[in-house]
Design an enzyme around this catalytic site. Structure first.
Site, PDB file in Angstrom:
ATOM      1  N   CYS A  79      -2.970   1.520   6.636  1.00  0.00           N
ATOM      2  CA  CYS A  79      -3.295   1.048   8.056  1.00  0.00           C
ATOM      3  C   CYS A  79      -3.827   2.113   8.891  1.00  0.00           C
ATOM      4  O   CYS A  79      -4.587   1.543   9.946  1.00  0.00           O
ATOM      5  CB  CYS A  79      -1.993   0.467   8.608  1.00  0.00           C
ATOM      6  SG  CYS A  79      -0.628   1.638   8.390  1.00  0.00           S
ATOM      7  N   GLU A  83       5.038  -3.630  12.241  1.00  0.00           N
ATOM      8  CA  GLU A  83       3.777  -2.499  12.121  1.00  0.00           C
ATOM      9  C   GLU A  83       2.742  -3.216  11.410  1.00  0.00           C
ATOM     10  O   GLU A  83       2.652  -3.568  10.252  1.00  0.00           O
ATOM     11  CB  GLU A  83       4.306  -1.556  11.031  1.00  0.00           C
ATOM     12  CG  GLU A  83       5.719  -0.750  11.782  1.00  0.00           C
ATOM     13  CD  GLU A  83       5.042   0.198  12.885  1.00  0.00           C
ATOM     14  OE1 GLU A  83       4.014   0.478  12.667  1.00  0.00           O
ATOM     15  OE2 GLU A  83       6.013   0.875  13.403  1.00  0.00           O
ATOM     16  N   GLU A  93       8.618   3.482  14.236  1.00  0.00           N
ATOM     17  CA  GLU A  93       9.328   3.983  13.087  1.00  0.00           C
ATOM     18  C   GLU A  93       9.168   5.257  13.023  1.00  0.00           C
ATOM     19  O   GLU A  93       8.470   6.152  13.561  1.00  0.00           O
ATOM     20  CB  GLU A  93       8.898   3.281  11.913  1.00  0.00           C
ATOM     21  CG  GLU A  93       8.814   1.624  11.908  1.00  0.00           C
ATOM     22  CD  GLU A  93       8.950   0.981  10.856  1.00  0.00           C
ATOM     23  OE1 GLU A  93       8.076   1.420   9.614  1.00  0.00           O
ATOM     24  OE2 GLU A  93       9.145  -0.315  10.481  1.00  0.00           O
ATOM     25  N   ASN A 129       0.727  -1.261   0.035  1.00  0.00           N
ATOM     26  CA  ASN A 129       0.196   0.053   0.048  1.00  0.00           C
ATOM     27  C   ASN A 129       0.776   1.245   0.229  1.00  0.00           C
ATOM     28  O   ASN A 129       0.305   2.321  -0.400  1.00  0.00           O
ATOM     29  CB  ASN A 129      -1.069  -0.032   1.207  1.00  0.00           C
ATOM     30  CG  ASN A 129      -0.301  -0.050   2.698  1.00  0.00           C
ATOM     31  OD1 ASN A 129       0.632  -0.586   2.726  1.00  0.00           O
ATOM     32  ND2 ASN A 129      -1.057   0.400   3.429  1.00  0.00           N
TER      33      ASN A 129
HETATM   34  P1  NAP Z   1       0.422  -8.876   4.117  1.00  0.00           P
HETATM   35  O1  NAP Z   1      -0.532  -9.897   3.573  1.00  0.00           O
HETATM   36  O2  NAP Z   1       0.590  -9.555   5.759  1.00  0.00           O
HETATM   37  O3  NAP Z   1       1.773  -8.800   3.305  1.00  0.00           O
HETATM   38  C1  NAP Z   1       2.622  -7.945   3.766  1.00  0.00           C
HETATM   39  C2  NAP Z   1       3.945  -8.696   3.302  1.00  0.00           C
HETATM   40  O4  NAP Z   1       4.368  -9.907   3.681  1.00  0.00           O
HETATM   41  C3  NAP Z   1       4.093  -8.884   1.538  1.00  0.00           C
HETATM   42  O5  NAP Z   1       5.510  -8.672   1.359  1.00  0.00           O
HETATM   43  C4  NAP Z   1       3.777 -10.346   1.619  1.00  0.00           C
HETATM   44  O6  NAP Z   1       4.183 -11.004   0.452  1.00  0.00           O
HETATM   45  C5  NAP Z   1       4.599 -10.933   2.955  1.00  0.00           C
HETATM   46  N1  NAP Z   1       3.903 -12.177   3.320  1.00  0.00           N
HETATM   47  C6  NAP Z   1       2.807 -12.545   3.095  1.00  0.00           C
HETATM   48  N2  NAP Z   1       2.956 -13.786   3.952  1.00  0.00           N
HETATM   49  C7  NAP Z   1       4.237 -14.156   4.347  1.00  0.00           C
HETATM   50  C8  NAP Z   1       4.840 -15.208   4.799  1.00  0.00           C
HETATM   51  N3  NAP Z   1       4.149 -16.365   5.282  1.00  0.00           N
HETATM   52  N4  NAP Z   1       5.942 -15.142   5.064  1.00  0.00           N
HETATM   53  C9  NAP Z   1       6.856 -13.815   4.971  1.00  0.00           C
HETATM   54  N5  NAP Z   1       6.263 -12.842   3.942  1.00  0.00           N
HETATM   55  C10 NAP Z   1       4.805 -12.994   3.827  1.00  0.00           C
HETATM   56  O7  NAP Z   1      -0.169  -7.786   4.370  1.00  0.00           O
HETATM   57  P2  NAP Z   1      -0.732  -6.878   3.056  1.00  0.00           P
HETATM   58  O8  NAP Z   1      -2.247  -7.217   2.709  1.00  0.00           O
HETATM   59  O9  NAP Z   1       0.232  -6.564   2.011  1.00  0.00           O
HETATM   60  O10 NAP Z   1      -0.837  -5.419   3.809  1.00  0.00           O
HETATM   61  C11 NAP Z   1      -2.226  -4.906   4.306  1.00  0.00           C
HETATM   62  C12 NAP Z   1      -1.836  -5.043   5.720  1.00  0.00           C
HETATM   63  O11 NAP Z   1      -0.753  -4.199   6.141  1.00  0.00           O
HETATM   64  C13 NAP Z   1      -2.987  -4.266   6.503  1.00  0.00           C
HETATM   65  O12 NAP Z   1      -3.456  -5.010   7.638  1.00  0.00           O
HETATM   66  C14 NAP Z   1      -2.483  -3.137   7.082  1.00  0.00           C
HETATM   67  O13 NAP Z   1      -3.126  -2.544   8.197  1.00  0.00           O
HETATM   68  C15 NAP Z   1      -0.962  -3.453   7.316  1.00  0.00           C
HETATM   69  N6  NAP Z   1      -0.309  -2.234   7.243  1.00  0.00           N
HETATM   70  C16 NAP Z   1       0.105  -1.781   8.421  1.00  0.00           C
HETATM   71  C17 NAP Z   1       1.190  -0.843   8.546  1.00  0.00           C
HETATM   72  C18 NAP Z   1       1.783  -0.236   9.648  1.00  0.00           C
HETATM   73  O14 NAP Z   1       2.845   0.555   9.669  1.00  0.00           O
HETATM   74  N7  NAP Z   1       1.347  -0.559  10.877  1.00  0.00           N
HETATM   75  C19 NAP Z   1       1.396  -0.137   7.311  1.00  0.00           C
HETATM   76  C20 NAP Z   1       0.723  -0.432   5.973  1.00  0.00           C
HETATM   77  C21 NAP Z   1      -0.026  -1.696   6.013  1.00  0.00           C
HETATM   78  P3  NAP Z   1       3.194 -11.085  -0.761  1.00  0.00           P
HETATM   79  O15 NAP Z   1       2.950  -9.736  -1.213  1.00  0.00           O
HETATM   80  O16 NAP Z   1       4.129 -11.946  -1.676  1.00  0.00           O
HETATM   81  O17 NAP Z   1       1.945 -11.907  -0.113  1.00  0.00           O
END
Ligand code: NAP
Length: 535
Positions: free
Chosen positions: A340, A306, A515, A205
């Site tokens: 997020c 995060e 961060e 995102n």
């Molecule tokens: P996600 O599915 O958890 O993916 C994030 C990253 O983790 C991607 O690079 C993904 O790779 C990787 N990943 C997924 N499964 C994995 C595994 N088993 N082992 C290692 N890496 C793995 O999250 P998203 O859907 O991309 O992002 C949305 C979420 O992020 C929301 O919940 C949002 O609130 C949160 N977010 C939090 C912040 C913060 O600063 N707190 C900021 C932005 C977003 P792939 O893309 O290849 O699946």
């Protein structure tokens, strides 16, 4: 523990488990060559689907390891979320590439940590300067891969570059302490030293800002990094690698291993379990964060997490209505609701409720334009993929089936594909899915409440706590509610709260650590106490 410490030491012998294959060229500075995996067929260097004129040097599709572009045996497609068209194919790095990247980062760490803070600062500054020089091209790359409107992508690039600028400044402000212990013949020093190799796993995102927020801090502290970007948005991470290279960041200090979702699990496991990695910094969902925490446990790595949010946006009767509506628009619909810190549920006091809902609906209908991110008037791009659209759809239909009213929007947009109408629901109750979990899309559900206590109780009735917002003109209420909200970041009469100078992070299951800001660099530093005796 002792064994782990030895493996992470720069004097450690070569690991027997390192992958075989040709070696990288030795670098200036005399580092030992890092092993590399067997090379696959050469990948095309550029990709299609972004407006003409973007510098070809930034359109990278290979991994970046040890200062060199590294193709993999396979490639995965990346799609334009607006049209579904294939933008290009990117090296699908697997276990060998991930191990090679860790090794390269580890070798580089042994010299990078010795580079003076001033020099690290000036290299980060050069990287920042190059980001600024290429900001328009970088923004186009982000719009192409994430779908977000170009103006928002331009904003992200500035925000992202400012992290490099900020940490180039912070690199020179890593201080220790002198302590006078009770024993008169002793003095104590506190040193701050870089942790080592950091594995950085980022979401789609904010594909550029999530990287520089972590990498800027890591490099400033003297750590080196291996970045695994999200499958949907690898291009910005690779464009940043090109600029890091041009800036003179030494080989191995910044490495990128893009991979498909099929390989994310195994690549993630390597990055989070390899004994040469000292730190994991992750931004993404809480569910993935928990998997990575399990991986980290075995070798007791430092972690920054995060994770997901579920931000409440509370409007009290005393609020300034226009300010509250403007804040609601800004905090809800940025990146089509896919941040997020986006407000995920609106709690509105009964005295102001009806007029707030009316004005919020008018603002949505007047100000939001759904379309392709490259079109001038677009404020709402597509969602990132089919799964994201399905989640919003599910939250809307669940709410409606339990009695919510659709005030505006409520369905997929006529543009089709991944587009969804900005949606406002009223008569929302706490038992609905949209009240209980992050939607991560353009859905604004409004819950009516009676008292401050009730609003705070609803806001805190969740196991996550990233951001929270409220609007009030009552100073005593402002203090009370700011202190009672169980979140890491609070916006008081303000809907946009992120800045590089301020600490970003959450409480409860929204994560660990902070961060950005002056606190962000500590996540990459170890505190060492040195006792001088016999004085
Ligand atoms: P996600 O599915 O958890 O993916 C994030 C990253 O983790 C991607 O690079 C993904 O790779 C990787 N990943 C997924 N499964 C994995 C595994 N088993 N082992 C290692 N890496 C793995 O999250 P998203 O859907 O991309 O992002 C949305 C979420 O992020 C929301 O919940 C949002 O609130 C949160 N977010 C939090 C912040 C913060 O600063 N707190 C900021 C932005 C977003 P792939 O893309 O290849 O699946």
């Amino acid at each position: 523990m002792a064994a782990c410490f030895r493996l992470r030491s720069c004097r450690a012998p070569r690991l027997a488990s390192a992958p075989s294959g040709r070696s990288l060229r030795p670098r200036a500075g005399g580092l030992a060559p890092a092993p590399r995996p067997a090379l696959g067929p050469a990948q095309p260097r550029g990709y299609a689907g972004i407006p003409a004129g973007v510098s070809a040097a930034l359109l990278r599709t290979d991994g970046f390891v040890g200062g060199r572009w590294l193709p993999a045996a396979a490639a995965f497609p990346v799609h334009d979320p607006a049209s579904g068209a294939e933008l290009g194919r990117v090296a699908d790095c697997g276990v060998p590439e991930a191990r090679a990247a860790v090794r390269a980062a580890y070798e580089a760490f042994c010299t990078w940590k010795e580079v003076s803070a001033k020099e690290r600062s000036s290299l980060l500054r050069k990287w920042y300067d190059l980001m600024m020089q290429n900001k328009d091209d970088l923004a186009k790359i982000i719009t192409a891969e994430s779908g977000k409107p170009l103006k928002e992508a331009q904003g992200e690039i500035l925000y992202s570059a400012f992290f490099l600028e900020w940490f180039s400044e912070e690199a020179r402000r890593i201080y220790g302490d002198i302590i006078y212990p009770p024993a008169k013949d002793r003095r104590a020093l506190v040193l701050k030293q870089p942790l080592g190799v950091a594995a950085v796993i980022t979401p789609w995102n904010f594909p550029s800002a999530m990287i520089t927020r972590k990498v800027g801090a890591a490099l400033a502290a003297g750590c080196t990094v291996v970045v695994k970007p999200a499958e949907d948005t690898p291009f910005s991470a690779l464009a940043l690698a090109e600029l890091a290279n041009q800036a003179g960041i030494p080989p191995g200090v910044y490495n990128v291993v893009p991979c498909s979702q099929q390989k994310a699990k195994e690549v993630g496991e390597v990055l989070c379990t390899d004994p040469l990695v000292s730190k994991i910094s992750f931004t993404g969902s809480t569910a993935t964060g928990k998997i990575l925490l399990h991986h980290a446990a075995n070798s007791v790595k430092r972690v920054s997490m995060e994770l997901g949010g579920h931000a409440p946006f509370i409007v009290f009767d005393s609020a300034n209505m226009d300010q509250a509506v403007a804040g609601a628009m800004a905090s809800k619909f940025r990146n089509s609701g896919q941040t997020c810190v986006c407000s995920n549920r609106f709690l509105v006091q009964k005295g102001i409720h009806d007029s707030f809902v009316k004005k919020f609906a008018e603002a949505i209908k007047t100000n939001l334009h759904v379309g392709n991110g490259f079109e001038e008037k677009t404020t709402q791009g597509p969602l990132i993929n089919k799964k994201a659209v399905e989640k919003v759809e599910k939250h809307v239909s669940d709410a409606v089936s339990k009695g919510a009213t659709v005030v505006t929007g409520g369905k997929r947009h006529q543009l089709g594909h991944n587009f969804f109408e900005p949606t406002l629901l009223s008569n929302v109750s706490r038992d609905m899915l949209c009240s209980q979990e992050e939607t991560f899309g353009p859905l604004a559900p409004v819950i009516k409440f009676n008292t401050e206590e009730e609003a705070v109780a609803i806001a805190n009735a969740t196991d996550v706590g990233l951001a929270g917002y409220f609007y009030s003109q009552d100073p005593a209420q402002i203090w009370r509610v700011a202190e009672k909200l169980e979140v890491g970041m609070v916006g008081v009469n303000e809907g946009l709260i992120s800045s590089v100078e301020c600490p970003f992070g959450g409480v409860k299951q929204s994560g660990l650590g902070r961060e950005g800001s002056k606190y962000g660099i500590d996540e990459y530093l170890e505190v060492k106490y040195v006792c001088f005796g016999g004085l």
